[in-house]
Structure formats: C-alpha cells, structure tokens
Design an enzyme around this catalytic site. Structure first.
Site, PDB file in Angstrom:
ATOM      1  N   THR A  13     -66.874   9.012 -14.025  1.00  0.00           N
ATOM      2  CA  THR A  13     -66.395   8.965 -15.850  1.00  0.00           C
ATOM      3  C   THR A  13     -64.807   9.049 -15.738  1.00  0.00           C
ATOM      4  O   THR A  13     -64.874   7.642 -16.251  1.00  0.00           O
ATOM      5  CB  THR A  13     -65.691  10.541 -15.419  1.00  0.00           C
ATOM      6  OG1 THR A  13     -67.139  11.764 -15.160  1.00  0.00           O
ATOM      7  CG2 THR A  13     -65.478  11.090 -16.954  1.00  0.00           C
ATOM      8  N   ALA A  33     -49.804  -7.795 -20.034  1.00  0.00           N
ATOM      9  CA  ALA A  33     -49.553  -8.578 -17.985  1.00  0.00           C
ATOM     10  C   ALA A  33     -49.631 -10.125 -18.468  1.00  0.00           C
ATOM     11  O   ALA A  33     -48.890  -9.987 -17.126  1.00  0.00           O
ATOM     12  CB  ALA A  33     -51.066  -7.738 -17.995  1.00  0.00           C
ATOM     13  N   GLY A 187     -68.190  23.359 -19.340  1.00  0.00           N
ATOM     14  CA  GLY A 187     -68.188  21.518 -18.554  1.00  0.00           C
ATOM     15  C   GLY A 187     -67.142  21.744 -18.007  1.00  0.00           C
ATOM     16  O   GLY A 187     -66.037  20.364 -17.982  1.00  0.00           O
ATOM     17  N   LYS A 205     -50.407  18.275  -6.891  1.00  0.00           N
ATOM     18  CA  LYS A 205     -49.745  16.794  -7.943  1.00  0.00           C
ATOM     19  C   LYS A 205     -48.006  16.756  -8.320  1.00  0.00           C
ATOM     20  O   LYS A 205     -47.823  16.575  -7.877  1.00  0.00           O
ATOM     21  CB  LYS A 205     -50.037  17.464  -9.850  1.00  0.00           C
ATOM     22  CG  LYS A 205     -51.759  17.187  -9.477  1.00  0.00           C
ATOM     23  CD  LYS A 205     -52.239  17.419 -10.952  1.00  0.00           C
ATOM     24  CE  LYS A 205     -53.739  16.944 -11.294  1.00  0.00           C
ATOM     25  NZ  LYS A 205     -54.596  17.861 -11.930  1.00  0.00           N
TER      26      LYS A 205
HETATM   27  N1  HSE Z   1     -59.428  19.175 -12.829  1.00  0.00           N
HETATM   28  C1  HSE Z   1     -57.813  18.781 -13.054  1.00  0.00           C
HETATM   29  C2  HSE Z   1     -58.026  19.768 -14.395  1.00  0.00           C
HETATM   30  C3  HSE Z   1     -58.505  17.661 -13.776  1.00  0.00           C
HETATM   31  O1  HSE Z   1     -58.696  20.510 -13.885  1.00  0.00           O
HETATM   32  O2  HSE Z   1     -56.628  19.138 -14.805  1.00  0.00           O
HETATM   33  C4  HSE Z   1     -58.127  16.599 -12.952  1.00  0.00           C
HETATM   34  O3  HSE Z   1     -57.120  16.090 -11.585  1.00  0.00           O
END
Ligand code: HSE
Length: 440
Positions: A13, A33, A187, A205
């Site tokens: 993706t 760039a 999805g 993160k």
């Molecule tokens: N699976 C993550 C989310 C996206 O649902 O935010 C990719 O880090």
C-alpha cells in the site's frame, strides 16, 4: 545533475503510493530537492504484481539483496515491516553505504540503538518520518521545528484503528468486540489487530517520539503498554457524563526524576482539541517551554498520506546526500555523544489523576468508607458520581456504581489504596481504573 536513484523494498500500500506520488509530483519534487528522485529498482516477492504497479522502465526483482548490492542505488526504502528480515536488510543496506528511508516503527523502537549506531559509523542517514503518525510531519517538528525548546511532554492519538473503535463505541454505545468486528469488516482493522488494539503500535511510536524529544535512547522495552480491549462501553458513558472522552494516548513526559513513557486509555477533557479527534485520524500535542502547547493533526495511515512522509524523507536525504555527515540533523535530534542519561520511570512513580469505578453495595456508610480510605492514603478526590441503583442494576437492585475522579497522585500510592478498597466486603466487583490526562 542526474536523478538520485532509489531502490524500494516491498511495494504494498505505502510503496505503491510512494511510486505514484513521486511520479505525479516529480517536477515540483525536483525543484525542491535540487535534482530528480527516481525509483529505479523494486524488490517484492510478488514480481508480477510489482511489475503491474510500476510499469516499464523499473527493474523488478524478488530478491531485496539484489537492490542493496546494486552500486547505482543511493537510497533504499524499506517498507517490508517487522523486526526480522527488515532488520537484516536495513543493516546490510547501511553496511553497503546506502541511505535508508523506512516506515518501520517496530524495527526502530526495538532495534533503533543498533541501527542508528551503524548508520552513524558508516556516515549514512536513516530517515523515518513515516514511522510515526503517517502523513503528519511530527518527526520533523520535534527534531527541527521545536529545536529551541526544552520539550516538557507529548501526548498523542497515534493509532487510527483504536481511535476509530473508540469513536464508534462512544457514538453508538456499542461494546469493544462488536465494534472491532465492524472495523475489520470495513478494512480499518487488520485481520490480526493485536498490535493496534493492545497498544503496541502506539508504544512503538511514542518510544520514537520520546527519544527525539528528550535525547534518550529508544527503549521500547521500558514503555508501559496497555490497549483498549478491556474498555467497557459504560465507562465511556460515565466519562462523558463527567465531561471527558476516553482516548488511547501515547504519553511521554519529562519529570525531575526521569521520563514517563506510557500507552493506555486515558480520560481527556471533552473541550480539548485532542478529545475531538475522531475516527481513524491521528493527532499529537507537544508542549515545549518556549513555544507552549502545539498540535499536529492528520492522517496517520493510508497509501498517499504515508507516501507523503516517505517522500519528504527522500527529499531530505537528497538535499543532504553530499553534506558532511557531521552537519546533518542527528537521527535522534541530539548528537550521539550528547545523549541524556535520564531513565524511564517505572509506572509506580508516574504521577497522574484517575477515574475509578467501583461496583458497591448500596448501603449506608459505603461512600464514607471508600472516601475515608482514599483520604487516609493522601489521595484527593476531584469529583464523585453515583448512579441510582435501579438505573445500574435494574428495578430493586441493591448494587450501584460509584465513580470517583482523583487529583494527581503517585501510581504506587493509588495501587496500594486500590488493593485495600478491593478487599472491602462492600466492593462487589473488580475496580475499574483508567488514567486521566488534563493536558493543560
Ligand atoms: N495500524 C496503524 C494505525 C497504522 O491503525 O494507526 C500504521 O502505523
């Protein structure tokens, strides 16, 4: 100048989005760039599908190592994901003198120290804007835009899947399992959503943001990780009645004794912008001593939003490709020999406020017993909500829910008090505890 040549590992993706956006905006990207940026080689196990994505003129192979071995390739984009083969390939690309662009938060949160050290030694860049909050340029903001500040705290909705589920639970009054099934059908959630719903993805993160904000090594193993699977629809409802929404937050804070690093559901005051981030959107709030509070909002996933971040990294690397390595922005914002030795605090030392829900016997003296015990522990109460027994347990019920909001307290102190409360014969079910962030 001849275009910089890029090899892409994995064209799913995000990879196909990157290819498309690079093509669509090639002229503007080149003007920014200073030279063209071209994906000239792609590795994917599904060669036929990859060829269909990129068309003629791009070499497609099924062996990622052939991309790394190609001397014409300057930058390798790693979009394979996971900690296994991706780690080997990133380290091999670095060893081959390639710059690396990756969206792989799991890899960097767990193996970042090893990878950044290897890149530093080799004088190449590892860029990872797409690893945190998809299209939101939060790495750029933390590493460069806010560089004047002593960053105090960060709180973010950094997982779209869980935010979508929580929004649906609140909007429709549904329970977690029902909404998860719906999210999978639409999805929004992966077939195996474990990393999302258990808070692991958000923890990867926030680990990266914490390292950049405070100049500490990436330490995913020290993060507190709690997901949304145990969240009950009734707590979302009670929180709403008290003026709060429940969000899965990634939080990292600088304290005198160390750094807080945690992911868990949190009550957030409904009037805060963060509380109003709905659906699959992401948002990050950063507080710096000079700038105050800043907010970054956008799509945290998806083909072109994530490609936007990948290409921003490609442009950065292209601009700095020929610069002396010592003059580039350090991977984690601070120079490797100037990192902080502040430790990640254990959860018992975290100080925050709490939402508590106790299922209690509806008898004289129960409220006094509960509040008295909290007072003895030095825990100050901010608000109390008690529902009528009939409303909670139906006509003639002898049980009720007692909801308490506390002021800030040390988590270790709260844990001790909760153990005592749980032992009271008038407390009839496991106590629900959800942390609360005022974000003021
Ligand atoms: N699976 C993550 C989310 C996206 O649902 O935010 C990719 O880090």
């Amino acid at each position: 100048m001849k275009p910089i040549q890029v090899g892409l590992l994995g064209i799913g993706t995000v990879g196909s989005g990157t290819f498309k956006v690079l093509q669509r905006n090639q002229e503007e990207i080149k003007r920014r760039a200073g030279r063209g940026i071209e994906i000239t080689m792609v590795a994917d196990l599904d060669v036929a599908r990859a060829k269909a994505e990129v068309g003629e003129g791009v070499q497609v192979v099924n062996d990622a190592r052939a991309v790394i071995a190609n001397p014409a390739i300057d930058i390798v984009i790693e979009l394979i994901g996971g900690y296994g083969i991706a780690r080997e390939l990133v380290l091999e690309a670095i060893a081959a003198g390639k710059h690396v662009v990756t969206a792989n938060k799991a890899l960097l949160a767990v193996h970042g120290t090893e990878i950044f050290a290897a890149a530093h030694a080799k004088g190449v860049m590892v860029a990872f804007e797409a690893a945190v909050a998809g299209g939101i340029p939060i790495i750029k903001a933390l590493r460069e835009g806010l560089t004047a500040n002593s960053i105090q705290w960060i709180a973010g909705i950094i997982n779209g899947t869980t935010n979508f589920i929580l929004s649906e639970m609140r909007d429709k009054g549904l329970d977690f399992a029902t909404v998860l099934k719906e999210a999978q059908r639409l999805g929004y959630a992966e077939a195996d959503p474990t990393f999302d719903i258990e808070g692991v993805d958000a923890a990867h993160k926030v680990t990266l943001m914490s390292a950049i904000a405070f100049g500490i090594p990436v330490q995913f193993d020290k993060a507190h990780v709690e997901g949304i699977t145990k969240l009950a629809a009734q707590d979302i409802k009670y929180a709403e009645q008290l003026g709060y929404r429940i969000k899965l937050l990634g939080v990292t804070k600088r304290k005198a004794q160390g750094i807080e690093l945690r992911v868990h559901p949190s009550l957030v005051p409904s009037k805060r912008l963060l509380a109003n981030v709905e659906g699959a959107m992401n948002a990050v709030v950063v507080n710096g001593d000079a700038v105050g509070t800043t907010l970054y909002y956008g799509k945290g996933a998806g083909s072109e939003p994530t490609a936007s971040a990948v290409i921003a990294d490609l442009v950065d690397v292209t601009r700095l490709h020929t610069a002396d390595a010592a003059h580039r922005v350090p991977h984690l914002a601070f120079h490797p020999d100037s990192m902080s030795d502040l430790q990640i605090l254990p959860m018992s030392e975290v100080v925050t406020s709490y939402y508590l829900r106790l299922r209690v016997a509806d008898e004289a003296g129960v409220l006094a017993q509960v509040t008295g015990l909290l007072a003895n522990a030095g825990i100050s109460i901010d608000a109390v909500l008690q529902r009528e027994a009939d409303e909670v347990g139906g006509e003639g019920s002898t049980q009720t829910d007692l909801i308490i909001l506390t002021h800030d307290t040390r988590e270790g102190t709260l844990n001790d008090a909760l153990a005592q409360l749980q032992a009271l014969p008038t407390v009839l079910a496991p106590i629900v505890r959800i942390r609360k962030e005022e974000l003021s």
